[in-house]
Design a protein around this motif. Structure first.
Motif, mmCIF file in Angstrom:
data_model
loop_
_atom_site.group_PDB
_atom_site.id
_atom_site.type_symbol
_atom_site.label_atom_id
_atom_site.label_comp_id
_atom_site.label_asym_id
_atom_site.label_seq_id
_atom_site.Cartn_x
_atom_site.Cartn_y
_atom_site.Cartn_z
ATOM 1 N N TYR A 1 10.322 15.868 16.388
ATOM 2 C CA TYR A 1 10.697 17.115 15.726
ATOM 3 C C TYR A 1 9.903 18.298 16.266
ATOM 4 O O TYR A 1 10.294 19.456 16.125
ATOM 5 N N ALA A 2 8.754 18.034 16.917
ATOM 6 C CA ALA A 2 7.850 19.108 17.344
ATOM 7 C C ALA A 2 8.424 19.927 18.493
ATOM 8 O O ALA A 2 8.162 21.135 18.590
ATOM 9 N N SER A 3 9.186 19.308 19.390
ATOM 10 C CA SER A 3 9.676 20.022 20.574
ATOM 11 C C SER A 3 10.676 21.119 20.233
ATOM 12 O O SER A 3 10.743 22.145 20.902
ATOM 13 N N ASP A 4 11.434 20.930 19.181
ATOM 14 C CA ASP A 4 12.426 21.928 18.787
ATOM 15 C C ASP A 4 12.500 21.935 17.256
ATOM 16 O O ASP A 4 13.344 21.257 16.655
ATOM 17 N N PRO A 5 11.609 22.681 16.584
ATOM 18 C CA PRO A 5 11.530 22.655 15.126
ATOM 19 C C PRO A 5 12.850 22.952 14.427
ATOM 20 O O PRO A 5 13.176 22.306 13.422
ATOM 21 N N LYS A 6 13.601 23.920 14.965
ATOM 22 C CA LYS A 6 14.859 24.271 14.296
ATOM 23 C C LYS A 6 15.831 23.088 14.330
ATOM 24 O O LYS A 6 16.462 22.747 13.332
ATOM 25 N N ALA B 1 0.846 -1.201 0.000
ATOM 26 C CA ALA B 1 0.000 0.000 0.000
ATOM 27 C C ALA B 1 0.879 1.248 0.000
ATOM 28 O O ALA B 1 1.950 1.268 0.596
ATOM 29 N N ASP B 2 0.420 2.277 -0.681
ATOM 30 C CA ASP B 2 1.171 3.535 -0.710
ATOM 31 C C ASP B 2 1.077 4.227 0.648
ATOM 32 O O ASP B 2 0.017 4.226 1.290
ATOM 33 N N PRO B 3 2.163 4.845 1.101
ATOM 34 C CA PRO B 3 2.124 5.571 2.379
ATOM 35 C C PRO B 3 1.219 6.804 2.275
ATOM 36 O O PRO B 3 1.112 7.419 1.211
ATOM 37 N N THR B 4 0.593 7.144 3.377
ATOM 38 C CA THR B 4 -0.302 8.310 3.407
ATOM 39 C C THR B 4 0.282 9.448 4.235
ATOM 40 O O THR B 4 -0.348 10.498 4.381
ATOM 41 N N SER B 5 1.487 9.230 4.784
ATOM 42 C CA SER B 5 2.113 10.267 5.610
ATOM 43 C C SER B 5 3.613 10.043 5.631
ATOM 44 O O SER B 5 4.123 9.072 5.062
ATOM 45 N N ASN B 6 4.333 10.946 6.292
ATOM 46 C CA ASN B 6 5.771 10.810 6.475
ATOM 47 C C ASN B 6 6.096 11.094 7.939
ATOM 48 O O ASN B 6 5.231 11.537 8.699
ATOM 49 N N VAL B 7 7.324 10.843 8.349
ATOM 50 C CA VAL B 7 7.679 11.002 9.766
ATOM 51 C C VAL B 7 8.061 12.432 10.121
ATOM 52 O O VAL B 7 8.289 12.741 11.293
ATOM 53 N N PHE B 8 8.137 13.319 9.123
ATOM 54 C CA PHE B 8 8.635 14.669 9.378
ATOM 55 C C PHE B 8 7.530 15.658 9.751
ATOM 56 O O PHE B 8 7.668 16.445 10.686
ATOM 57 N N LEU B 9 6.418 15.610 8.998
ATOM 58 C CA LEU B 9 5.334 16.557 9.200
ATOM 59 C C LEU B 9 4.015 15.824 9.360
ATOM 60 O O LEU B 9 3.826 14.730 8.809
ATOM 61 N N THR B 10 3.105 16.429 10.104
ATOM 62 C CA THR B 10 1.771 15.869 10.309
ATOM 63 C C THR B 10 0.740 16.830 9.749
ATOM 64 O O THR B 10 0.724 18.008 10.106
ATOM 65 N N SER B 11 -0.080 16.352 8.861
ATOM 66 C CA SER B 11 -1.061 17.226 8.222
ATOM 67 C C SER B 11 -2.161 17.612 9.211
ATOM 68 O O SER B 11 -2.461 16.902 10.155
ATOM 69 N N SER B 12 -2.770 18.774 8.978
ATOM 70 C CA SER B 12 -3.891 19.243 9.790
ATOM 71 C C SER B 12 -4.845 19.988 8.870
ATOM 72 O O SER B 12 -4.585 20.156 7.687
ATOM 73 N N ALA B 13 -5.932 20.426 9.426
ATOM 74 C CA ALA B 13 -6.945 21.096 8.603
ATOM 75 C C ALA B 13 -6.419 22.395 8.002
ATOM 76 O O ALA B 13 -6.803 22.791 6.896
ATOM 77 N N THR B 14 -5.533 23.052 8.707
ATOM 78 C CA THR B 14 -5.040 24.348 8.235
ATOM 79 C C THR B 14 -3.650 24.296 7.610
ATOM 80 O O THR B 14 -3.179 25.286 7.069
ATOM 81 N N GLY B 15 -2.993 23.185 7.716
ATOM 82 C CA GLY B 15 -1.636 23.093 7.174
ATOM 83 C C GLY B 15 -0.940 21.882 7.720
ATOM 84 O O GLY B 15 -1.444 20.779 7.629
ATOM 85 N N ALA B 16 0.211 22.074 8.348
ATOM 86 C CA ALA B 16 0.945 20.939 8.902
ATOM 87 C C ALA B 16 1.757 21.387 10.099
ATOM 88 O O ALA B 16 2.094 22.563 10.243
#
Length: 318
Positions: free
Chosen positions: A220-225, A199-214
């Protein structure tokens, strides 16, 4: 020599000579028509037996050569797929590096999320398509429902039954990227998680999609830089893993090509050896054919003269 109508010695000698010539002529004509001086066991039992054994070795070597050619095609197809995946991974590295320029824009991050996930689909699709007769050296498993039945390739490399095996590259990739075995190649590369084989992947480990963007995923969320640095490092490990795969594939390609080249030379040598035992020297056979045809004509003439001697007796009683 006395003349007799009951015993014509000259005729018998001429007939014996003619029969011998006819027998030799038949053999020579057979050699000329078949191109072989030993066409069957009655011509030369020893030479025919050895040639038959060599013929078996030639057939076996030809089968080995076919297997090596098949293995070479699988390795070549896998190598092409791996190189294509490396190019996609380079695009992934560009995309995750771009994330650092859009830390404050969820819209931009959303677009990058879709772009990166699209790359994940491309990688897994290329990996799945690198399948030949059920063999896939890049797949994460064999139960994907898409015809992959084996992660390894075994082929015969010698006429005595020697074999070589190329194992799938899942373990090598996982060891380089530092992840456990996964169901898909992108999982092995540490770029997706929780995917299903086939099956094709529907996401990646770097970003998480949301209704307004990602937003940034996981650690990665605790320290984006710092997360961007980790992202780039993870992709670089993935590129390193696939580079290791192409290096190993290249080494195996050289090995198979070397064995194939030797196998062809071996088959040629065996064919030459068999020919030395059974093939006719056509120039010699041509000269012999002309000589025997002349002898045949002379033998017929001699027999005709010998048979005429009985008629000469009649002149003695006239």
């Amino acid at each position: 020599m006395s003349l007799s109508i009951n015993t014509n010695t000259s005729s018998m000698v001429a007939l014996e000579t003619l029969n011998t010539t006819q027998s030799e002529l038949a053999k020579t004509e057979n050699a000329v028509s078949t191109g072989k001086k030993v066409a069957n066991a009655s011509d030369n039992p020893a030479a025919f037996g050895i040639s038959a054994q060599i013929g078996g070795d030639i057939s076996g070597q030809n089968a080995v050569n076919d297997g090596l050619s098949y293995a070479s095609q699988i390795v070549s197809a896998t190598n092409s797929a791996a190189n294509s995946i490396i190019k996609v991974l380079q695009d992934v590295q560009n995309a995750v590096t771009t994330v650092g320029n859009n830390l404050g824009s969820t819209t931009s991050l959303g677009q990058l999320d879709k772009e990166i996930t699209g790359y994940m689909k491309s990688i897994d699709t290329i990996a799945r398509n690198a399948t030949t007769k059920g063999i896939n050296l890049l797949s994460g498993g064999t139960s994907d429902g898409l015809g992959i039945t084996s992660n390894s390739l075994t082929f015969v490399s010698g006429v005595q039954g020697d074999t070589q095996t190329l194992s799938g590259y899942g373990t090598l990739i996982a060891a380089t990227t530092g992840v456990s075995q996964g169901a898909t190649l992108t999982e092995l590369l540490g770029l997706t998680a929780g995917g299903s084989a086939g099956a094709d992947p529907t996401s990646n480990v770097f970003l998480t999609s949301s209704a307004t963007g990602a937003s940034f995923a996981g650690s990665y969320a605790s320290d984006p830089k710092q997360g961007v640095v980790k992202m780039i490092s993870q992709v670089q490990k993935a590129i390193e893993a696939m580079t290791n795969v192409t290096s190993d594939l290249g080494s195996n390609q050289k090995l198979i090509d070397s064995m194939s080249d030797y196998g062809q030379k071996s088959a040629d040598s065996l064919t030459a050896a068999s020919g030395a035992l059974t093939d006719a020297d056509m120039s010699a056979e041509s000269a012999k054919l002309t000589s025997l045809q002349t002898k045949q004509s002379l033998g017929i003439k001699s027999l005709s003269i010998a048979n005429g001697q009985s008629q000469n007796i009649l002149s003695l009683f006239q």
